[in-house]
Design an enzyme around this catalytic site. Structure first.
Site, PDB file in Angstrom:
ATOM      1  N   ASN A  11       3.392   4.883   0.785  1.00 38.13           N
ATOM      2  CA  ASN A  11       2.658   4.319  -0.346  1.00 38.13           C
ATOM      3  C   ASN A  11       1.227   4.850  -0.317  1.00 38.13           C
ATOM      4  O   ASN A  11       0.433   4.441   0.522  1.00 38.13           O
ATOM      5  CB  ASN A  11       2.668   2.776  -0.217  1.00 38.13           C
ATOM      6  CG  ASN A  11       1.799   2.096  -1.258  1.00 38.13           C
ATOM      7  OD1 ASN A  11       1.400   2.713  -2.247  1.00 38.13           O
ATOM      8  ND2 ASN A  11       1.503   0.825  -1.028  1.00 38.13           N
ATOM      9  N   TRP A  12       0.941   5.753  -1.229  1.00 34.83           N
ATOM     10  CA  TRP A  12      -0.404   6.368  -1.244  1.00 34.83           C
ATOM     11  C   TRP A  12      -1.458   5.443  -1.856  1.00 34.83           C
ATOM     12  O   TRP A  12      -2.636   5.755  -1.838  1.00 34.83           O
ATOM     13  CB  TRP A  12      -0.369   7.683  -2.034  1.00 34.83           C
ATOM     14  CG  TRP A  12       0.257   8.826  -1.278  1.00 34.83           C
ATOM     15  CD1 TRP A  12       0.862   8.784  -0.050  1.00 34.83           C
ATOM     16  CD2 TRP A  12       0.314  10.199  -1.695  1.00 34.83           C
ATOM     17  NE1 TRP A  12       1.291  10.033   0.312  1.00 34.83           N
ATOM     18  CE2 TRP A  12       0.971  10.934  -0.688  1.00 34.83           C
ATOM     19  CE3 TRP A  12      -0.121  10.886  -2.827  1.00 34.83           C
ATOM     20  CZ2 TRP A  12       1.193  12.306  -0.770  1.00 34.83           C
ATOM     21  CZ3 TRP A  12       0.105  12.257  -2.918  1.00 34.83           C
ATOM     22  CH2 TRP A  12       0.756  12.956  -1.893  1.00 34.83           C
ATOM     23  N   LYS A  13      -1.035   4.338  -2.451  1.00 33.77           N
ATOM     24  CA  LYS A  13      -1.967   3.416  -3.129  1.00 33.77           C
ATOM     25  C   LYS A  13      -2.865   4.203  -4.103  1.00 33.77           C
ATOM     26  O   LYS A  13      -2.395   5.162  -4.705  1.00 33.77           O
ATOM     27  CB  LYS A  13      -2.797   2.639  -2.103  1.00 33.77           C
ATOM     28  CG  LYS A  13      -1.940   2.016  -0.995  1.00 33.77           C
ATOM     29  CD  LYS A  13      -2.689   1.027  -0.186  1.00 33.77           C
ATOM     30  CE  LYS A  13      -1.843   0.590   0.987  1.00 33.77           C
ATOM     31  NZ  LYS A  13      -2.298  -0.644   1.585  1.00 33.77           N
ATOM     32  N   HIS A  97       4.117  -5.673  -4.431  1.00 30.39           N
ATOM     33  CA  HIS A  97       3.266  -5.395  -3.261  1.00 30.39           C
ATOM     34  C   HIS A  97       2.195  -6.482  -3.170  1.00 30.39           C
ATOM     35  O   HIS A  97       1.719  -6.984  -4.196  1.00 30.39           O
ATOM     36  CB  HIS A  97       2.625  -4.016  -3.412  1.00 30.39           C
ATOM     37  CG  HIS A  97       1.951  -3.538  -2.164  1.00 30.39           C
ATOM     38  ND1 HIS A  97       0.710  -3.985  -1.787  1.00 30.39           N
ATOM     39  CD2 HIS A  97       2.354  -2.695  -1.186  1.00 30.39           C
ATOM     40  CE1 HIS A  97       0.367  -3.406  -0.631  1.00 30.39           C
ATOM     41  NE2 HIS A  97       1.354  -2.624  -0.248  1.00 30.39           N
ATOM     42  N   GLU A  99      -0.850  -6.349  -2.635  1.00 31.02           N
ATOM     43  CA  GLU A  99      -2.098  -6.048  -3.354  1.00 31.02           C
ATOM     44  C   GLU A  99      -1.955  -6.345  -4.852  1.00 31.02           C
ATOM     45  O   GLU A  99      -2.904  -6.774  -5.500  1.00 31.02           O
ATOM     46  CB  GLU A  99      -2.508  -4.586  -3.086  1.00 31.02           C
ATOM     47  CG  GLU A  99      -3.026  -4.433  -1.653  1.00 31.02           C
ATOM     48  CD  GLU A  99      -2.858  -3.071  -1.030  1.00 31.02           C
ATOM     49  OE1 GLU A  99      -2.569  -2.092  -1.741  1.00 31.02           O
ATOM     50  OE2 GLU A  99      -2.994  -2.985   0.215  1.00 31.02           O
ATOM     51  N   GLU A 167       6.523  -7.097   4.461  1.00 27.89           N
ATOM     52  CA  GLU A 167       5.156  -6.688   4.759  1.00 27.89           C
ATOM     53  C   GLU A 167       4.285  -7.927   4.958  1.00 27.89           C
ATOM     54  O   GLU A 167       3.785  -8.495   3.969  1.00 27.89           O
ATOM     55  CB  GLU A 167       4.588  -5.858   3.607  1.00 27.89           C
ATOM     56  CG  GLU A 167       5.345  -4.582   3.333  1.00 27.89           C
ATOM     57  CD  GLU A 167       4.432  -3.517   2.732  1.00 27.89           C
ATOM     58  OE1 GLU A 167       4.296  -2.473   3.365  1.00 27.89           O
ATOM     59  OE2 GLU A 167       3.848  -3.754   1.674  1.00 27.89           O
ATOM     60  N   GLY A 173      -2.920  -2.668   6.607  1.00 26.28           N
ATOM     61  CA  GLY A 173      -4.223  -2.013   6.746  1.00 26.28           C
ATOM     62  C   GLY A 173      -5.116  -2.605   7.809  1.00 26.28           C
ATOM     63  O   GLY A 173      -6.298  -2.255   7.895  1.00 26.28           O
ATOM     64  N   SER A 212       0.723  -1.519   8.996  1.00 24.46           N
ATOM     65  CA  SER A 212       0.121  -0.820  10.141  1.00 24.46           C
ATOM     66  C   SER A 212       1.126  -0.047  10.987  1.00 24.46           C
ATOM     67  O   SER A 212       0.978   0.034  12.208  1.00 24.46           O
ATOM     68  CB  SER A 212      -0.679  -1.814  11.000  1.00 24.46           C
ATOM     69  OG  SER A 212      -1.753  -2.349  10.262  1.00 24.46           O
ATOM     70  N   GLY A 233       1.477   2.769   4.570  1.00 23.92           N
ATOM     71  CA  GLY A 233       0.324   3.013   3.714  1.00 23.92           C
ATOM     72  C   GLY A 233      -0.542   4.126   4.286  1.00 23.92           C
ATOM     73  O   GLY A 233      -0.275   5.312   4.111  1.00 23.92           O
ATOM     74  N   GLY A 234      -1.572   3.742   5.025  1.00 18.75           N
ATOM     75  CA  GLY A 234      -2.580   4.684   5.525  1.00 18.75           C
ATOM     76  C   GLY A 234      -1.995   5.899   6.225  1.00 18.75           C
ATOM     77  O   GLY A 234      -2.450   7.035   6.002  1.00 18.75           O
TER      78      GLY A 234
HETATM   79  C1  PEP Z   1       1.248  -0.922   2.549  1.00 21.05           C
HETATM   80  O1  PEP Z   1       0.256  -0.927   1.828  1.00 21.05           O
HETATM   81  O2  PEP Z   1       2.370  -1.079   2.042  1.00 21.05           O
HETATM   82  C2  PEP Z   1       1.071  -0.714   3.982  1.00 21.05           C
HETATM   83  C3  PEP Z   1       2.081  -0.963   4.756  1.00 21.05           C
HETATM   84  O3  PEP Z   1      -0.169  -0.266   4.403  1.00 21.05           O
HETATM   85  P1  PEP Z   1      -0.582   0.153   5.904  1.00 21.05           P
HETATM   86  O4  PEP Z   1       0.534   0.991   6.479  1.00 21.05           O
HETATM   87  O5  PEP Z   1      -1.847   0.948   5.735  1.00 21.05           O
HETATM   88  O6  PEP Z   1      -0.761  -1.104   6.683  1.00 21.05           O
END
Ligand code: PEP
Length: 249
Positions: A11-13, A97, A99, A167, A173, A212, A233-234
């Protein structure tokens, strides 16, 4: 070992301009060369969807949107429909999600409508669920995700092409992750809820863990019971970081 083929989803957000296509091409070339056992998918911002689909044509990486409205078209300024995502080259879409739930006040009822819209258009929805830190501290993690799964998949029949991502909101994050036994407890409860809602088909729905995930913890998390992949994500933004996770599946 689960019989479900793992899915590693990036997920590049709200990250990525034209230059991100080079990173995606590097990722795709490495995935093609190493033929990992997992399916690999990237969820870029909507502005990059069709360019990414074009850049990765014929390569073993699937592409998805990060959100959509339930309706096929209409007077909804700034939104995209499931059919538009398909038109741009997407085959999956992330829905619900945390967010979106936090910044756009999305409810389970709205997420359920989006799931129905995604399935109508032929997209595979990746439905996100997860408890807040307050809910975990109150011992409500399992009850929260069970309620979300039941509500968000209420209108799905047969489990056709649906993915669930667990999640925990506090793990996204933050660099924090639940212990493997905590992940297994929640994933086991999600599997039970899926079977309640979808019957036997609920046994075949992939359940991803997200929050994470990185190269250093991927193998341990991906080998946990009822974990069928990861939503990242990251660590999905750089091909070398993401490949380390894909290789661990
Ligand atoms: C996400 O936003 O779905 C996510 C899992 O982010 P991260 O891996 O950065 O915690």
């Amino acid at each position: 070992m689960s019989p479900i083929r793992p899915l590693i989803a990036g997920n590049w957000k709200m990250h990525g301009l034209e230059s991100a296509l080079d990173e995606a091409r590097l990722l795709a070339a490495t995935v093609e060369a190493r033929s990992p056992s997992a399916r690999v998918a990237i969820f870029p911002p909507a502005t990059l969807l069709s360019r990414l689909a074009h850049a990765l044509e014929g390569l073993p990486i699937e592409i998805g949107g990060q959100d959509c409205r339930p309706e096929p078209s209409g007077a909804f300024t700034g939104d995209v429909s499931p059919e538009m995502l398909v038109d741009a080259g997407a085959s999956l879409v992330i829905l619900g999600h945390s967010e979106r739930r936090a910044y756009h006040h999305e409810s389970d009822v709205l997420v359920a409508a989006k799931v129905a819209g995604a399935l109508r258009a032929g997209l595979e929805p990746v439905v996100c669920v997860g408890e807040s830190l307050e809910e975990r501290r109150a011992g409500l993690a399992v009850a929260t995700v069970e309620r979300q799964v039941r509500a968000c998949l209420a209108d799905v029949s047969g489990g056709q092409g649906v993915v669930v991502a667990y999640e925990p909101v506090w793990a996204i994050g933050s660099g924090l992750t639940p212990s493997v036994s905590e992940i297994e407890a929640v994933h086991g409860a999600i599997r039970g809820a899926l079977q309640t809602v979808l019957g036997a088909a609920g046994g075949a729905v992939p359940i991803l863990y997200g929050g994470s995930v990185k190269g250093a913890n991927a193998a341990e998390i991906l080998s946990a019971e009822h974990v069928d992949g990861a939503l990242v994500g990251g660590a999905s933004l750089k091909a070398s970081d993401f490949i380390a996770i894909i290789q661990a599946a």
